[in-house]
Design a protein around this motif. Structure first.
Motif, PDB file in Angstrom:
ATOM      1  N   MET A   1       0.822  -1.194   0.000  1.00  0.00           N
ATOM      2  CA  MET A   1       0.000   0.000   0.000  1.00  0.00           C
ATOM      3  C   MET A   1       0.867   1.260   0.000  1.00  0.00           C
ATOM      4  SD  MET A   1      -3.129   1.118   2.545  1.00  0.00           S
ATOM      5  CE  MET A   1      -3.690  -0.516   2.827  1.00  0.00           C
ATOM      6  N   GLU A   2       2.063   1.155   0.529  1.00  0.00           N
ATOM      7  CA  GLU A   2       2.949   2.326   0.574  1.00  0.00           C
ATOM      8  C   GLU A   2       3.333   2.801  -0.824  1.00  0.00           C
ATOM      9  OE1 GLU A   2       3.903   4.542   2.933  1.00  0.00           O
ATOM     10  OE2 GLU A   2       2.320   3.482   3.993  1.00  0.00           O
ATOM     11  N   ASN A   3       3.367   1.895  -1.807  1.00  0.00           N
ATOM     12  CA  ASN A   3       3.690   2.302  -3.182  1.00  0.00           C
ATOM     13  C   ASN A   3       2.624   3.240  -3.747  1.00  0.00           C
ATOM     14  OD1 ASN A   3       6.076   0.936  -3.186  1.00  0.00           O
ATOM     15  ND2 ASN A   3       5.320  -0.807  -4.353  1.00  0.00           N
ATOM     16  N   ILE A   4       1.396   3.085  -3.295  1.00  0.00           N
ATOM     17  CA  ILE A   4       0.330   3.989  -3.735  1.00  0.00           C
ATOM     18  C   ILE A   4       0.599   5.394  -3.205  1.00  0.00           C
ATOM     19  CG2 ILE A   4      -2.140   4.473  -3.704  1.00  0.00           C
ATOM     20  CD1 ILE A   4      -2.587   1.447  -3.246  1.00  0.00           C
ATOM     21  N   ARG A   5       0.972   5.473  -1.951  1.00  0.00           N
ATOM     22  CA  ARG A   5       1.256   6.794  -1.374  1.00  0.00           C
ATOM     23  C   ARG A   5       2.451   7.433  -2.076  1.00  0.00           C
ATOM     24  NH1 ARG A   5       0.892   8.730   4.895  1.00  0.00           N
ATOM     25  NH2 ARG A   5       0.893  10.938   4.393  1.00  0.00           N
ATOM     26  N   LYS A   6       3.477   6.641  -2.387  1.00  0.00           N
ATOM     27  CA  LYS A   6       4.632   7.157  -3.138  1.00  0.00           C
ATOM     28  C   LYS A   6       4.182   7.682  -4.494  1.00  0.00           C
ATOM     29  CE  LYS A   6       8.085   4.072  -1.195  1.00  0.00           C
ATOM     30  NZ  LYS A   6       8.951   2.927  -1.493  1.00  0.00           N
ATOM     31  N   TYR A   7       3.297   6.928  -5.144  1.00  0.00           N
ATOM     32  CA  TYR A   7       2.765   7.342  -6.448  1.00  0.00           C
ATOM     33  C   TYR A   7       2.095   8.711  -6.327  1.00  0.00           C
ATOM     34  CZ  TYR A   7      -0.210   7.204 -10.635  1.00  0.00           C
ATOM     35  OH  TYR A   7      -0.832   7.503 -11.824  1.00  0.00           O
ATOM     36  N   PHE A   8       1.239   8.885  -5.337  1.00  0.00           N
ATOM     37  CA  PHE A   8       0.547  10.159  -5.136  1.00  0.00           C
ATOM     38  C   PHE A   8       1.521  11.280  -4.800  1.00  0.00           C
ATOM     39  CE2 PHE A   8      -3.517   7.769  -3.773  1.00  0.00           C
ATOM     40  CZ  PHE A   8      -3.963   7.728  -5.072  1.00  0.00           C
ATOM     41  N   ASN A   9       2.507  10.972  -3.963  1.00  0.00           N
ATOM     42  CA  ASN A   9       3.452  12.003  -3.525  1.00  0.00           C
ATOM     43  C   ASN A   9       4.313  12.541  -4.665  1.00  0.00           C
ATOM     44  OD1 ASN A   9       2.689  12.247  -0.839  1.00  0.00           O
ATOM     45  ND2 ASN A   9       4.019  10.576  -0.185  1.00  0.00           N
ATOM     46  N   GLU A  10       4.329  11.874  -5.805  1.00  0.00           N
ATOM     47  CA  GLU A  10       5.069  12.386  -6.953  1.00  0.00           C
ATOM     48  C   GLU A  10       4.447  13.671  -7.495  1.00  0.00           C
ATOM     49  OE1 GLU A  10       5.693   9.449  -9.991  1.00  0.00           O
ATOM     50  OE2 GLU A  10       6.557   8.028  -8.558  1.00  0.00           O
ATOM     51  N   PHE A  11       3.157  13.866  -7.279  1.00  0.00           N
ATOM     52  CA  PHE A  11       2.506  15.048  -7.838  1.00  0.00           C
ATOM     53  C   PHE A  11       1.719  15.877  -6.833  1.00  0.00           C
ATOM     54  CE2 PHE A  11      -0.070  11.300  -8.840  1.00  0.00           C
ATOM     55  CZ  PHE A  11      -1.255  11.602  -8.220  1.00  0.00           C
ATOM     56  N   VAL A  12       1.518  15.371  -5.624  1.00  0.00           N
ATOM     57  CA  VAL A  12       0.771  16.122  -4.626  1.00  0.00           C
ATOM     58  C   VAL A  12       1.153  15.620  -3.230  1.00  0.00           C
ATOM     59  CG1 VAL A  12      -1.239  14.584  -4.640  1.00  0.00           C
ATOM     60  CG2 VAL A  12      -1.533  16.958  -3.994  1.00  0.00           C
ATOM     61  N   SER A  13       1.191  16.529  -2.288  1.00  0.00           N
ATOM     62  CA  SER A  13       1.454  16.133  -0.909  1.00  0.00           C
ATOM     63  C   SER A  13       0.122  15.756  -0.263  1.00  0.00           C
ATOM     64  CB  SER A  13       2.107  17.289  -0.155  1.00  0.00           C
ATOM     65  OG  SER A  13       2.324  16.922   1.177  1.00  0.00           O
ATOM     66  N   ILE A  14       0.028  14.539   0.186  1.00  0.00           N
ATOM     67  CA  ILE A  14      -1.222  14.064   0.785  1.00  0.00           C
ATOM     68  C   ILE A  14      -1.049  14.009   2.305  1.00  0.00           C
ATOM     69  CG2 ILE A  14      -0.594  11.642   0.393  1.00  0.00           C
ATOM     70  CD1 ILE A  14      -3.600  11.094  -0.066  1.00  0.00           C
ATOM     71  N   SER A  15      -1.950  14.629   2.993  1.00  0.00           N
ATOM     72  CA  SER A  15      -1.862  14.672   4.459  1.00  0.00           C
ATOM     73  C   SER A  15      -2.128  13.279   5.033  1.00  0.00           C
ATOM     74  CB  SER A  15      -2.880  15.665   5.020  1.00  0.00           C
ATOM     75  OG  SER A  15      -4.195  15.147   4.875  1.00  0.00           O
ATOM     76  N   ASP A  16      -1.699  13.082   6.268  1.00  0.00           N
ATOM     77  CA  ASP A  16      -1.955  11.804   6.935  1.00  0.00           C
ATOM     78  C   ASP A  16      -3.453  11.549   7.075  1.00  0.00           C
ATOM     79  OD1 ASP A  16       0.746  11.226   7.138  1.00  0.00           O
ATOM     80  OD2 ASP A  16       0.913  11.974   9.199  1.00  0.00           O
ATOM     81  N   ALA A  17      -4.208  12.603   7.364  1.00  0.00           N
ATOM     82  CA  ALA A  17      -5.662  12.449   7.528  1.00  0.00           C
ATOM     83  C   ALA A  17      -6.312  12.013   6.213  1.00  0.00           C
ATOM     84  CB  ALA A  17      -6.280  13.747   8.026  1.00  0.00           C
ATOM     85  N   ASP A  18      -5.934  12.666   5.106  1.00  0.00           N
ATOM     86  CA  ASP A  18      -6.497  12.279   3.805  1.00  0.00           C
ATOM     87  C   ASP A  18      -6.048  10.879   3.414  1.00  0.00           C
ATOM     88  OD1 ASP A  18      -7.893  14.623   3.555  1.00  0.00           O
ATOM     89  OD2 ASP A  18      -6.548  15.521   2.064  1.00  0.00           O
ATOM     90  N   TRP A  19      -4.792  10.558   3.701  1.00  0.00           N
ATOM     91  CA  TRP A  19      -4.297   9.214   3.387  1.00  0.00           C
ATOM     92  C   TRP A  19      -5.069   8.162   4.189  1.00  0.00           C
ATOM     93  CZ3 TRP A  19      -2.382   6.214  -0.001  1.00  0.00           C
ATOM     94  CH2 TRP A  19      -1.916   4.953   0.340  1.00  0.00           C
TER      95      TRP A  19
END
Length: 187
Positions: A1-19
């Motif tokens: 699941m962490e690879n999904i967050r890495k994917y998102f972080n390439e174009f937007v900073s996602i907060s812990d709450a949104d994640w």
């Protein structure tokens, strides 16, 4: 699941709450090699992220299957037209290898859009990625030779292409397996 967050972080900073909201909606699903992830005529209920494996999109024909797309690890995949419209799919999505997917339902994705500050942007970026892959494929079919399409696929996924049967590769680049054999001999 962490690879999904890495994917998102390439174009937007996602907060812990949104994640936390998004990740709570994900389900991990395994598909064995050669199983159907989406069957023609069925409604696409999921947007999926490929953690492991290779997927192909195909239209079954009486004498052969027409392969029109592949999807690889660390990308999103879906019968996106059927997902957006919630109508039956016009094609199959099949696991070429054993696959591990993280899936979110249409309804849960809508909830993410409505309940997070970043949901719409994430959805837009995923849709843009799917669209850009589609456009690249269409332009390649119009502009490139079969040999160039094969070489491009080899350059983009050199380690994974060895797991795709030659008949699927040939169909994908728009030729018969015998022609692909001739191309491979010249490389």
């Amino acid at each position: 699941m962490e690879n999904i967050r890495k994917y998102f972080n390439e174009f937007v900073s996602i907060s812990d709450a949104d994640w936390d909201v998004f990740s709570s909606k994900l389900s991990r699903v395994e598909f064995p090699k050669k199983s159907l992830i989406l069957e023609i005529g069925k409604r696409e209920r999921f947007l999926s992220f490929i953690e492991k494996g290779i997927i192909r999109f195909n239209i079954p024909k009486p004498d052969h299957d027409f392969t029109f797309a592949f999807a690889f690890e660390n990308t999103f995949v879906s019968g996106y037209d059927a997902f957006l419209t919630q109508t039956p799919s016009l094609y199959n999505i099949e696991a070429i290898t054993d696959c591990v997917l993280w899936q979110i339902t249409y309804e849960d994705l809508e909830a993410v859009y409505n309940n997070t500050s970043i949901g719409d942007r994430i959805g837009r970026k995923v849709a843009e990625g799917l669209y850009l892959r589609k456009m690249k494929r269409e332009m390649s079919l119009l502009e490139d030779t079969a040999k160039k399409r094969y070489l491009d696929l080899m350059n983009e996924q050199p380690l994974l292409i060895q797991y795709i049967p030659q008949k699927y590769l040939a169909s994908y680049i728009g030729i018969r397996p015998q022609s692909l054999s001739r191309i491979r001999k010249t490389i």
